[in-house]
Design an enzyme around this catalytic site. Sequence first.
Site, PDB file in Angstrom:
ATOM      1  N   TYR A 182       0.858  -1.182   0.000  1.00  0.00           N
ATOM      2  CA  TYR A 182       0.000   0.000   0.000  1.00  0.00           C
ATOM      3  C   TYR A 182       0.903   1.243   0.000  1.00  0.00           C
ATOM      4  O   TYR A 182       1.988   1.224   0.601  1.00  0.00           O
ATOM      5  CB  TYR A 182      -0.911  -0.026   1.229  1.00  0.00           C
ATOM      6  N   GLY A 184       1.532   3.955   1.490  1.00  0.00           N
ATOM      7  CA  GLY A 184       2.162   4.519   2.677  1.00  0.00           C
ATOM      8  C   GLY A 184       3.124   3.582   3.387  1.00  0.00           C
ATOM      9  O   GLY A 184       3.761   3.977   4.372  1.00  0.00           O
ATOM     10  N   LYS A 185       3.276   2.359   2.908  1.00  0.00           N
ATOM     11  CA  LYS A 185       4.178   1.402   3.565  1.00  0.00           C
ATOM     12  C   LYS A 185       5.641   1.779   3.307  1.00  0.00           C
ATOM     13  O   LYS A 185       5.961   2.555   2.405  1.00  0.00           O
ATOM     14  CB  LYS A 185       3.894  -0.021   3.077  1.00  0.00           C
ATOM     15  N   ASN A 186       6.542   1.205   4.091  1.00  0.00           N
ATOM     16  CA  ASN A 186       7.970   1.507   3.920  1.00  0.00           C
ATOM     17  C   ASN A 186       8.428   1.220   2.492  1.00  0.00           C
ATOM     18  O   ASN A 186       9.275   1.919   1.951  1.00  0.00           O
ATOM     19  CB  ASN A 186       8.808   0.708   4.907  1.00  0.00           C
TER      20      ASN A 186
END
Length: 368
Positions: A182, A184-186
């Site tokens: 997704y 916004g993940k790292n």
Amino acid sequence: MIPFLDLKAQYASIKGEVDAAVLGVLASAQYVLGDEVAAFEREFAAYCDAKHAIAVNTGTSALHLSLLAAGVGPGDEVITVPFTFVASVSAVCYTGATPVFVDIEPTTFTMDPAKLEAAITARTKAIIPVHLYGQMADMAPIMEIADRYGIPVIEDACQAHGSEYKKRRAGSIGISGCFSFYPGKNLGACGEGGIVVTNDDEHAKTIRMLRDWGQEQRYHHTLKGFNYRMDGIQGAILRVKLRHLEDWTEARRDHGRHYSALLSGSRQVKAPTELADRRHVYHIYAVRTRDRDGLQRALQAEGVQTGLHYPIPVHLQKAHADLGYKAGAFPESEAAAREVLSLPIYPEMTSRQVEQVVAAVEQEAYVA
């Protein structure tokens, strides 16, 4: 304003690489799966110290297919935690199995191994520890209990790209590990994406078929499968971003250490703890405070965006009232849901911004 996350800054830093990768896919017309996705699978498997990686369309799909490959179905039980994003539980429900919860440890917000064995029954078919906020669960005792009962462990590593436990990468310890990409993940796609990593050849073969309509070869449908394939453009973008992930991770860890040093004597909040045997990758920098909502309002007034991960544990969500749990069933999860506030953290953040956030936290006059 200090944003909670700045995806535009990340894109600006790698714009040339990303644009070229996307144009390459458009020129190849390999829009679904294809060479870029296959290459990303190989590279991400190597990053996780795993033998196989199977790219899918979301982290939820990764969990769903991992459960199916482990033989989970109607009438079975799957043990996980209530303090997580709802997808950890939804994937269990997709199989027709029943989620069974155990509480978390208050220090790490992850599954409490001391509570695990009591939740096991004759119907337990899998255990899903959730590596929350970027720090892994205490896998050694979880694996010892699971192995003793012959129960497969599926790691929910959707927030733990590059996290480590006793020098072992997230996703490489259980029968499989599930990651989300997704945005916004790292490691985030420019859209949706997910992946399963595993060292089990049969598990990998089954998941690879399940993600693509159960096909062993084109139009030969061995299993009843799903359309869970990754787009070629997302595979290409993720290949670019994977090359930067370790630098971004170290930037997050630097910010996490800076936050923790500045907040070490705070009367307002309790900083997160990175345990000595783990590598915390700080997907979320989550502090605890007794007046979480008041602190969030105060920070917003000072121009600091924050997040809530997660204000209602899954066992108290209306959608899962059918499981029959009531308030008080999991006190550590419920306390965390009341007290946890996520402060801004992302690689492009500056040390000065970290200091400004801490100053805003510490200047508030309310009693925490």
